[in-house]
Structure formats: structure tokens, C-alpha cells
Write an enzyme that holds these catalytic residues in place. Structure first.
Site, PDB file in Angstrom:
ATOM      1  N   LEU A  78      39.186  55.618  33.467  1.00 10.51           N
ATOM      2  CA  LEU A  78      40.338  54.710  33.495  1.00 10.51           C
ATOM      3  C   LEU A  78      39.926  53.422  34.211  1.00 10.51           C
ATOM      4  O   LEU A  78      38.945  53.396  34.945  1.00 10.51           O
ATOM      5  CB  LEU A  78      41.508  55.399  34.204  1.00 10.51           C
ATOM      6  CG  LEU A  78      42.047  56.585  33.392  1.00 10.51           C
ATOM      7  CD1 LEU A  78      42.787  57.570  34.275  1.00 10.51           C
ATOM      8  CD2 LEU A  78      42.937  56.098  32.258  1.00 10.51           C
ATOM      9  N   CYS A  82      37.685  45.783  32.899  1.00 13.48           N
ATOM     10  CA  CYS A  82      37.389  45.072  34.155  1.00 13.48           C
ATOM     11  C   CYS A  82      36.151  45.646  34.849  1.00 13.48           C
ATOM     12  O   CYS A  82      35.193  44.920  35.108  1.00 13.48           O
ATOM     13  CB  CYS A  82      38.616  45.074  35.060  1.00 13.48           C
ATOM     14  SG  CYS A  82      38.273  44.604  36.749  1.00 13.48           S
ATOM     15  N   CYS A  87      35.445  41.747  34.764  1.00 13.35           N
ATOM     16  CA  CYS A  87      35.522  41.183  36.125  1.00 13.35           C
ATOM     17  C   CYS A  87      34.365  41.633  37.021  1.00 13.35           C
ATOM     18  O   CYS A  87      33.800  40.824  37.760  1.00 13.35           O
ATOM     19  CB  CYS A  87      36.813  41.577  36.837  1.00 13.35           C
ATOM     20  SG  CYS A  87      38.245  41.782  35.804  1.00 13.35           S
ATOM     21  N   HIS A 137      34.161  53.517  38.243  1.00 12.85           N
ATOM     22  CA  HIS A 137      34.814  54.343  37.218  1.00 12.85           C
ATOM     23  C   HIS A 137      35.286  55.668  37.826  1.00 12.85           C
ATOM     24  O   HIS A 137      36.405  56.138  37.575  1.00 12.85           O
ATOM     25  CB  HIS A 137      33.836  54.685  36.082  1.00 12.85           C
ATOM     26  CG  HIS A 137      33.390  53.504  35.278  1.00 12.85           C
ATOM     27  ND1 HIS A 137      34.027  52.305  35.299  1.00 12.85           N
ATOM     28  CD2 HIS A 137      32.367  53.361  34.398  1.00 12.85           C
ATOM     29  CE1 HIS A 137      33.410  51.459  34.470  1.00 12.85           C
ATOM     30  NE2 HIS A 137      32.400  52.079  33.918  1.00 12.85           N
ATOM     31  N   PHE A 499      40.587  29.984  62.753  1.00 13.61           N
ATOM     32  CA  PHE A 499      39.568  28.943  62.678  1.00 13.61           C
ATOM     33  C   PHE A 499      38.179  29.527  62.933  1.00 13.61           C
ATOM     34  O   PHE A 499      38.031  30.332  63.833  1.00 13.61           O
ATOM     35  CB  PHE A 499      39.891  27.869  63.719  1.00 13.61           C
ATOM     36  CG  PHE A 499      39.091  26.626  63.525  1.00 13.61           C
ATOM     37  CD1 PHE A 499      39.418  25.740  62.517  1.00 13.61           C
ATOM     38  CD2 PHE A 499      37.992  26.360  64.324  1.00 13.61           C
ATOM     39  CE1 PHE A 499      38.669  24.584  62.315  1.00 13.61           C
ATOM     40  CE2 PHE A 499      37.241  25.214  64.119  1.00 13.61           C
ATOM     41  CZ  PHE A 499      37.576  24.326  63.123  1.00 13.61           C
TER      42      PHE A 499
END
Ligand code: FAD
Ligand code: KPC
Length: 521
Positions: A78, A82, A87, A137, A499
Site C-alpha cells: 500500500l 509515491c 515522491c 512499503h 533563530f
């Protein structure tokens, strides 16, 4: 099902899933992996065809709402494209591009190896990816089964019988609704020579590359995949020529930000041919790419190469299903849906890339959730709009809201806060800098990034932002949400910056917040 791996009732560890997925991918044709609760007699509220981002998130949400759902997918895992072809490899390649730019920039200095002339193996990086991708995966399968309690049939082809019935092997599954979450695939080129060995797209690159590309790479297209993969090829030490019909990076609308992004790519050696067109790809006697002919405004040019990358966009995985069900489709086969994600057949929904642009994970997942809500009786609408966006060059480039030019068209009193500030040296100033930029800041200030905040001077609301550097993506996803709620520069001035963070928007706003008629800076 006569032959199947029945995993229901067994707790599969992530390591066990890794072995099962690797075996199924390697053998290419083992039995379906079936995880169906034999003790649940309820009819399925929905069958999701496709278990990628859209299908998995939709199914999980539907189950969370108390429904019963089945996912069917042809892959043994599933998560969809991607982690397999999109991706995840793209981010791996973009990480490599950023790292290689750093190493080339500081080659031979400090602790950096001398690598100026080194050509890095693309094939090895892809082999690394092929081995590593089963890790994510396995996690997706573990999470879906053990943590989300999803029922699924993986590694399986299906056929549609009717809008309520799907068949896998000799087994028929019935549901009140179908949700088509079948994704998309790269648009193929039909120019002569496109089927020669050495022509790749984002899918075939990770699946099929079996040779080391030579020193010249041709990239076709000016969009995200073309630029992202192009920068990776360039960073490996190869001449990279991008051929775009129109402009490159047209999605980055802010003129100054785009100029910086392109300048930095050019300084890395990227070559761009805009308003140009690939005419033919010539092959050698073994059917391998040998050269290309490109039409430019100055005439035809021929370039020797053994590697062409096509970044031509995506088309829907909808052909058969749309035809069988008689669904309305549009350009490139994208399935037409209303805002409830219903197709032209009310109990058949479509979600994710199969419905067309924007082709982004958040959109796929949110469409899946929207369909799930409607199926479970929670009337819900979704249409992707006003979302933050990003792409990679050798840097990470983020943007949201309006560009400066768009803002000036719509608002009379636009104020800008940017780094570097306007100055006679152009971009050659070591700010914004920030994380992962400090070496550039000290030694190559022009490479230390660029960013801009666009503000309506009258209402003091933030209208848009861009950031070129690293590490601002996380901030942009939250910033976009706040902007939609009316975030002002005074609100930003109230925030606590960590910062040095990648973007300096908070402190720039604080420097001006006391002034009711603040100026650009
Ligand atoms: P998919 O994830 O493709 O899922 C479709 C599923 O349907 C697959 O599992 C497939 O196996 C299954 N399927 C298809 N046909 C059948 C069939 N006949 N039988 C059974 N199963 C079938 N988006 C981002 O947000 N960030 C990024 O960085 C990013 N990078 C990208 C890089 C590239 C190169 C590409 C191409 C895309 C990228 N995207 C990115 C877009 C993102 O990958 C998609 O928007 C997302 O994966 C879409 O999810 P989906 O569920 O709609 O489709
Ligand atoms: C890297 C990773 O998280 C796996 S890709 C996500 C697939 S899904 O969660 O189904 O959208």
C-alpha cells in the site's frame, strides 16, 4: 480465491512485510496477498480500487467512521506510486543534487574531497533506491494492517463487473460504493525515436535503467519533474540540456524568485532551451539513443547523447474502467468528479491523480477522505485551492499565495520584505542563509538563498511568500493555513523565531511592526 497468501490473523512484522514485498516484486507474479476478516459479515461500504495516497487515506478514514472497506491494488504494498516511483525517488535525487552541489562548491576546501571533475554514477543511486524502497512499503503494509485495521487484496489484478461488483481471480466482491483511486502515469512522447533504449520518464527510470548514462543528458519539459530530475542529472557531473516548449519553471510566478532559481541552476551548469522542441531522437544499430534533433528559434541543432528524460506530465490510469463503466472523462483521461468526488455514476467516486491536477499528495489524500465522508453520510466537499507549493532545483523552492506581480495587480499598496535586500550587487549577499546554508554564506554568499514576503500595506495581511534555500517547506505548510485565516505582519511579529531558521519572515516583520506606514525592506 483459489491461490492466495492469506495474511489475516497473522501479525506481520515490518521485517516480514519487507521480505514478502521484496519477493513479490522480484518474482513479478506471485499470488494475491489477502487480508480479509472472515468473521465480519457486513457488506463493504466501499471498495477502493488503488491503495495509494488517495485510496489508503480514504479507506482509513472510512473505517475510522465505522464503515467497512476493502482496498484492491496490483502492487504488493500500500502507499502507491509515491514511495515506489514518484515522491520518494524524487526526494532521494534532490537530496543527492543538494549534497553534490555542496561538495562541488567546496571541492578541495576544508574537509571536502576534490570532486570537481567527478562524474557520479546514476545507475548506482537508482540501484540503491530499488533496494531501499521496500522499507517504506513494509511500513505502509504494517501500518495499514496492524495499526489501521484495513482489509485489502494486494498484488492482484481486478476486473469490474458493474458499479457494485469487482472480481479478483475467481472471487467477486460487492460493495455499496466504488472509489477509483488508480493514480496516473507519465504522458508518453510520440515523436520519432521515443521507444529507443535510453529514453526514460520518472517511472521507467527507476524500473528499467540498466546502463550508466554518458556525459550528456537531454531533458524534455519545463515543469516539476523535468527540472527536478534535470538538476539531479546535472549535479552528478553531466552536461544537462533542458528543452522546453515554453518557459521553464512557469509555476513559480514571482519574477524575481524565478530569476534567482534559474540563475543558480545556470551557475551549476544547467542549460536551458526555451521555446524549443524536440524533433526526433536518432538511434544506433542496436536500437539505443545516439543523438537528438531540437528545433530552436535559431534553427535545428543536433546533440549527441545516449539518454533522454521525458518530463511531459501525467495522464490518468482510467482507460479501461472509464470505458467499462461509461464514466465521463476529460483531457488525458482524467475522471470528472463533482465536489463530493462523485463521478457521473453517483455511487462511483474517483479520488487522487486519476481526477487530474494538482497532482500532489495532500490533494490525493484529502480527496480520499472527502469521498469517505460522503459515503458514510457526512456531506463533504473538496476542491484544492490556495495551497502552498514547492519543487526542487539543487535547492528547495517553496511558494504560496500571490507573486509580487499578482499582488500589485490586485492591491494598491503592496509592501515587500526580502533577503537579500535590493542592493547594487544583486543577489551577491549572504542572507537569508540559515540551516544548511552557512558554508555558502561565508564563502559563496550569492548561493545562500533568496526569500520574499508580500504584504498588503493597508490591511497588513500576508499575501504571498517565496523561499529558495532549504528547510522552509515545513513552515510554508503552516504559514499557508494561517494566511487563509487572515495572518498579518503584526501576527508574524508576535511569533517566536527559532533563530537561525531558514526563513527570516518573523524578525523582518517585527522590525517594521511598530510603524503604521511601514516601508519595504
Ligand atoms: P497512486 O499513489 O499512483 O496510487 C494509485 C494506485 O492504483 C497504485 O497503488 C496502483 O498500483 C494502483 N493501480 C493502478 N491501476 C491499477 C489496476 N489496473 N489494478 C490494480 N491497481 C491499480 N507529490 C507530492 O505531494 N510531493 C512530491 O514530492 C511529489 N513528487 C512526485 C514526483 C514524481 C516523479 C511524480 C510523478 C509525482 C510526484 N508527486 C508528488 C505526486 C504524487 O506522487 C501523487 O499526487 C500521488 O502519489 C497520487 O496518489 P494517488 O493515490 O492518486 O495515486
Ligand atoms: C515515505 C512514506 O511515508 C511512504 S509514501 C506515503 C504513502 S501514503 O501514506 O499512503 O500516502
Amino acid at each position: 480465491m483459489t491461490t492466495a497468501i492469506d495474511v489475516w490473523g497473522d501479525c506481520f512484522t515490518i521485517a516480514k512485510w519487507q521480505a514478502v514485498v521484496a519477493e513479490a516484486l522480484e518474482s513479478g507474479g506471485s499470488e494475491p496477498i489477502v487480508n480479509i476478516n472472515p468473521n465480519d459479515a457486513r457488506e463493504f461500504d466501499a471498495i477502493f480500487l488503488g491503495g495509494g495516497a488517495a485510496g489508503r487515506f480514504g479507506a482509513a478514514y472510512l473505517r475510522a467512521l465505522g464503515g467497512r472497506v476493502l482496498i484492491i491494488d496490483r502492487w504488493p504494498f500500500l502507499g502507491g506510486s509515491c514511495p515506489h516511483q514518484a515522491c520518494v525517488p524524487h526526494h532521494l535525487f534532490s537530496d543527492c543534487a543538494a549534497q553534490l552541489m555542496l561538495e562541488r562548491t567546496f571541492s578541495g576546501q576544508l574537509w571536502f574531497q576534490q570532486i570537481e571533475d567527478k562524474v557520479v554514477s546514476i545507475k548506482s543511486i537508482i540501484e540503491f533506491f530499488r533496494c531501499g524502497r521496500v522499507g517504506p512499503h513494509a511500513v505502509m503494509n504494517y501500518q495499514s494492517k496492524e495499526q489501521l485495521g484495513l482489509e485489502f487484496v494486494l498484488n492482484a489484478a481486478f476486473s469490474i463487473i458493474d458499479p457494485h461488483t469487482v472480481q479478483v481471480g475467481d472471487c467477486k466482491f460487492h460493495a455499496k460504493n466504488l472509489v477509483l483511486a488508480l493514480g496516473a502515469k507519465p504522458v508518453l512522447s510520440d515523436i520519432p525515436g521515443s521507444t529507443l533504449k535510453g529514453v526514460f520518464n520518472s517511472q521507467s527510470l527507476v524500473e528499467n535503467l540498466d546502463f550508466e548514462p554518458g556525459n550528456t543528458i537531454i531533458v524534455i519539459g519545463g515543469g516539476k519533474s523535468a527540472i527536478e530530475y534535470g538538476c539531479f542529472f546535472n549535479a552528478t557531473g553531466r552536461r544537462t540540456l533542458v528543452v522546453a516548449r515554453h518557459q521553464v519553471m512557469p509555476m513559480l510566478k514571482d519574477v524575481e524568485s524565478r530569476a534567482y532559481a534559474i540563475l543558480m541552476m545556470e551557475e551549476q551548469g544547467m542549460e536551458f532551451l526555451e521555446n524549443a522542441e524536440l524533433m526526433t531522437i536518432q538511434g544506433d544499430s542496436q536500437g539505443k539513443v545516439k543523438s537528438v534533433s531540437i528545433k530552436t528559434s535559431d534553427g535545428i541543432i543536433n546533440v549527441d547523447t545516449d539518454f533522454v528524460f521525458m518530463g511531459l506530465g501525467e495522464q490518468a490510469n482510467s482507460e479501461q474502467i472509464a470505458q467499462i463503466l461509461g464514466l465521463e472523462t476529460g483531457e488525458r483521461g482524467f475522471i470528472k468528479v463533482n465536489r463530493h468526488m462523485q463521478t457521473s455514476i453517483p455511487n462511483v467516486y474517483a479520488v487522487g491523480d486519476v481526477t487530474g491536477p494538482p497532482m500532489e499528495m495532500f490533494k490525493a489524500r484529502k480527496e480520499g477522505v472527502c469521498a469517505a465522508k460522503n459515503i458514510m453520510g457526512q456531506v463533504s466537499e473538496y476542491k484544492a485551492a490556495d495551497y502552498p507549493d514547492f519543487m526542487h532545483t539543487h535547492y528547495e523552492v517553496c511558494w504560496l499565495g500571490l507573486s509580487e506581480e499578482e499582488a500589485r495587480q490586485r492591491h494598491a499598496n503592496v509592501k515587500i520584505m526580502k533577503l537579500p535586500p535590493d542592493n547594487p550587487n544583486g543577489f551577491d549577499v549572504g542572507l537569508p542563509a540559515g540551516d544548511r546554508m552557512m558554508l555558502y554564506l561565508m564563502a559563496k554568499p550569492r548561493m545562500s538563498g533568496f526569500h520574499k514576503l508580500i504584504i498588503d500595506g493597508d490591511t497588513r495581511k500576508i499575501l504571498g511568500a517565496t523561499h529558495i534555500g532549504y528547510g522552509a517547506k515545513d513552515g510554508f505548510q503552516y504559514l499557508n493555513y494561517l494566511i487563509k485565516k487572515g495572518l498579518t505582519m503584526d501576527d508574524l511579529a508576535e511569533m517566536d523565531e527559532l533563530f537561525i531558521s531558514p526563513s527570516y519572515f518573523i524578525q523582518l516583520c517585527r522590525l517594521r511592526a511598530g510603524d503604521p506606514h511601514f516601508k519595504d525592506m
